[in-house]
Enzyme design. Structure first.
Site, PDB file in Angstrom:
ATOM      1  N   ASP A 108      -6.710 -11.884 -12.209  1.00 22.64           N
ATOM      2  CA  ASP A 108      -7.894 -11.802 -12.688  1.00 22.64           C
ATOM      3  C   ASP A 108      -8.334 -10.161 -12.505  1.00 22.64           C
ATOM      4  O   ASP A 108      -9.277  -9.826 -13.106  1.00 22.64           O
ATOM      5  CB  ASP A 108      -9.176 -12.475 -11.800  1.00 22.64           C
ATOM      6  CG  ASP A 108      -9.009 -12.211 -10.172  1.00 22.64           C
ATOM      7  OD1 ASP A 108      -8.272 -11.190  -9.988  1.00 22.64           O
ATOM      8  OD2 ASP A 108      -9.797 -12.948  -9.660  1.00 22.64           O
ATOM      9  N   GLU A 109      -7.612  -9.652 -11.800  1.00 23.38           N
ATOM     10  CA  GLU A 109      -8.033  -7.969 -11.547  1.00 23.38           C
ATOM     11  C   GLU A 109      -8.096  -7.024 -13.012  1.00 23.38           C
ATOM     12  O   GLU A 109      -8.608  -6.300 -13.072  1.00 23.38           O
ATOM     13  CB  GLU A 109      -7.265  -7.264 -10.661  1.00 23.38           C
ATOM     14  CG  GLU A 109      -7.595  -8.017  -9.122  1.00 23.38           C
ATOM     15  CD  GLU A 109      -6.952  -6.894  -8.041  1.00 23.38           C
ATOM     16  OE1 GLU A 109      -6.776  -5.883  -8.226  1.00 23.38           O
ATOM     17  OE2 GLU A 109      -6.829  -7.684  -6.918  1.00 23.38           O
TER      18      GLU A 109
ATOM     19  N   TYR B 161      -2.538  -0.810  -9.868  1.00 22.64           N
ATOM     20  CA  TYR B 161      -2.172  -2.203  -9.914  1.00 22.64           C
ATOM     21  C   TYR B 161      -2.710  -2.817 -11.164  1.00 22.64           C
ATOM     22  O   TYR B 161      -2.034  -3.517 -11.850  1.00 22.64           O
ATOM     23  CB  TYR B 161      -2.377  -2.875  -8.547  1.00 22.64           C
ATOM     24  CG  TYR B 161      -2.183  -4.304  -8.601  1.00 22.64           C
ATOM     25  CD1 TYR B 161      -0.943  -5.051  -8.616  1.00 22.64           C
ATOM     26  CD2 TYR B 161      -3.383  -5.303  -8.535  1.00 22.64           C
ATOM     27  CE1 TYR B 161      -0.721  -6.249  -9.124  1.00 22.64           C
ATOM     28  CE2 TYR B 161      -3.306  -6.733  -8.683  1.00 22.64           C
ATOM     29  CZ  TYR B 161      -1.923  -6.796  -8.916  1.00 22.64           C
ATOM     30  OH  TYR B 161      -1.798  -8.599  -9.042  1.00 22.64           O
TER      31      TYR B 161
ATOM     32  N   LYS C  89      -0.892  -4.560 -14.608  1.00 23.10           N
ATOM     33  CA  LYS C  89      -0.602  -5.987 -14.759  1.00 23.10           C
ATOM     34  C   LYS C  89      -1.492  -6.114 -16.196  1.00 23.10           C
ATOM     35  O   LYS C  89      -0.988  -7.030 -17.232  1.00 23.10           O
ATOM     36  CB  LYS C  89      -1.568  -6.741 -13.785  1.00 23.10           C
ATOM     37  CG  LYS C  89      -0.758  -6.854 -12.453  1.00 23.10           C
ATOM     38  CD  LYS C  89       0.475  -7.514 -12.397  1.00 23.10           C
ATOM     39  CE  LYS C  89       0.379  -9.029 -12.791  1.00 23.10           C
ATOM     40  NZ  LYS C  89       1.804  -9.624 -12.628  1.00 23.10           N
TER      41      LYS C  89
END
Ligand code: NAD
Ligand code: TDX
Length: 332
Positions: free
Chosen positions: A121-122, A148, A152
């Protein structure tokens, strides 16, 4: 099914392999994992020959191609995953998360193999703290904050492009914060549990007002399995268990479970660019695939996790000092 599980020696991947072996004995499971600092052959050892571990890198195109050729489906967990590490040195994140996912995509494209890509969800950035009813959906624009999250997000976009451009049969999922057995002691919940078990103090970044939406790893993995079985190609599924908690709240719950005073922790330096709140609206997944989490009593699931770390000190103790030395250097 012949499953190839990348990152299957990591936290979520190892739990996925354990549950697959237990619940789907008809499947054969091959794990591809390079055993970075976060990978653990010991996490798979209890399974004996029920799963095959191939130690190798997802950026190794000939190896990935050979393994994909022998699989019916690939479940792609492998990634660099710790936000604090990505702030300290993003290079491995670009290589594993972007080049690694590209390499997996090229192999499934060549071999015509089904792919499920596991994401976070980040990628959506953060939400304001004020209104907990505002949550991420599959239509929320990507707005990643950390290296990060950016890598993603990039890996998700590669998967979507390979579906559209080349007809790759891939699904995607973006899940909220996981907890449970075999999570590396660098992450929030296991770090606090193992700090207390080793006579250290718990460490809270900033004020602890940041909110995360917690899900037990077993529930994440039943959702992945449901998507693998019934998900629509090209579709992104958001996975969450309706469990928003501030970090301070989680820490106080843990301190209570472990018989400590609620103020028995240190405030330490905050994370740079620290996302305020994540929250998932899992309605689409529940409605379309009939999935529902079962570990919904957060305090009980946290207590079971504390028990697991108490009972499995031999697994995490060798990692602990080096992780804490790294945090100490960063004032955390
Ligand atoms: P983890 O860090 O515990 O495990 C990652 C695994 O991938 C390790 O075993 C590592 O050795 C392996 N790996 C890393 N780079 C590799 C490479 N180049 N080649 C081969 N293997 C490599 O991570 P995790 O928490 O289990 O996360 C798994 C996946 O789930 C990741 O894609 C992550 O982004 C996603 N995710 C995690 C969470 C969470 O809360 N932990 C939430 C949502 C999504
Ligand atoms: O010691 C700590 N104290 C603290 O207050 C640590 C390690 C963390 N924190 C805070 C930072 C976050 O607000 O706790 C929260 C959770 O931290 P992490 O465990 O590092 O998780 P987070 O950054 O939210 O990301 C996690 O969930 C999404 C995983 O690490 C990612 O891989 C996943 O994609």
């Amino acid at each position: 099914m012949r499953l190839l599980v990348t990152g299957g020696a990591g936290f979520i991947g190892a739990n996925f392999v354990h549950s697959t072996v237990a619940e789907h004995p008809e499947d054969t499971v091959t794990v591809l994992d390079s055993l970075t600092y976060a990978g653990s052959a010991e996490a798979l050892a209890p399974l004996g020959d029920a799963a095959t571990l191939v130690v190798g890198d997802i950026t190794d195109a000939p190896l990935v191609d050979e393994l994909v050729a022998g699989a019916d489906a690939v479940v792609h967990f492998a990634a660099e995953t710790h936000v604090d590490n990505s702030l300290a040195d993003p290079s491995a994140f670009v290589t594993s998360n972007l080049v690694g996912t590209f390499t997996v995509l090229e192999a499934v494209r060549r071999r015509g193999v089904r792919l499920h890509h596991v994401s976070t969800d980040e990628v959506y950035g953060d939400l304001p703290l004020e209104d907990p009813t505002v949550r991420f959906t599959a239509d929320t624009p990507y707005n990643p904050s950390s290296p990060y999250a950016a890598t993603k997000a990039g890996s998700d976009l590669l998967v979507r492009a390979w579906v559209r451009s080349y007809g790759v049969a891939a699904t995607l999922s973006n899940c909220s914060n996981n907890f449970g057995p075999y999570q590396h002691v660098e992450k929030f919940i296991p770090r606090q549990i193992t700090n207390l078990l080793t006579g250290r103090r718990a460490k809270l970044y900033g004020t602890g007002a940041n909110v995360r939406d917690w899900i037990h790893v077993a529930d994440h993995n039943t959702a992945v399995r449901a998507i693998l079985a019934g998900g629509r190609v090209g579709q992104t599924y958001l996975i969450g268990a309706d469990c928003q908690r501030s970090n301070l709240d989680v820490l106080r719950t843990l301190l209570g479970i472990m018989g400590r005073d609620p103020d028995d922790f240190d405030h330490v330096s905050d994370r740079a660019g620290h996302d305020l709140r994540y929250a998932i609206d899992p309605t689409a997944l529940r409605d379309e695939l009939g999935w529902a989490p079962v570990h919904t009593d957060f305090a009980a699931a946290l207590a079971a996790t504390v028990h697991w770390y108490r009972d499995n000190e031999a697994w995490w103790a060798p990692l602990k000092d080096a992780v804490e030395a790294g945090y100490a250097k960063r004032g955390q």
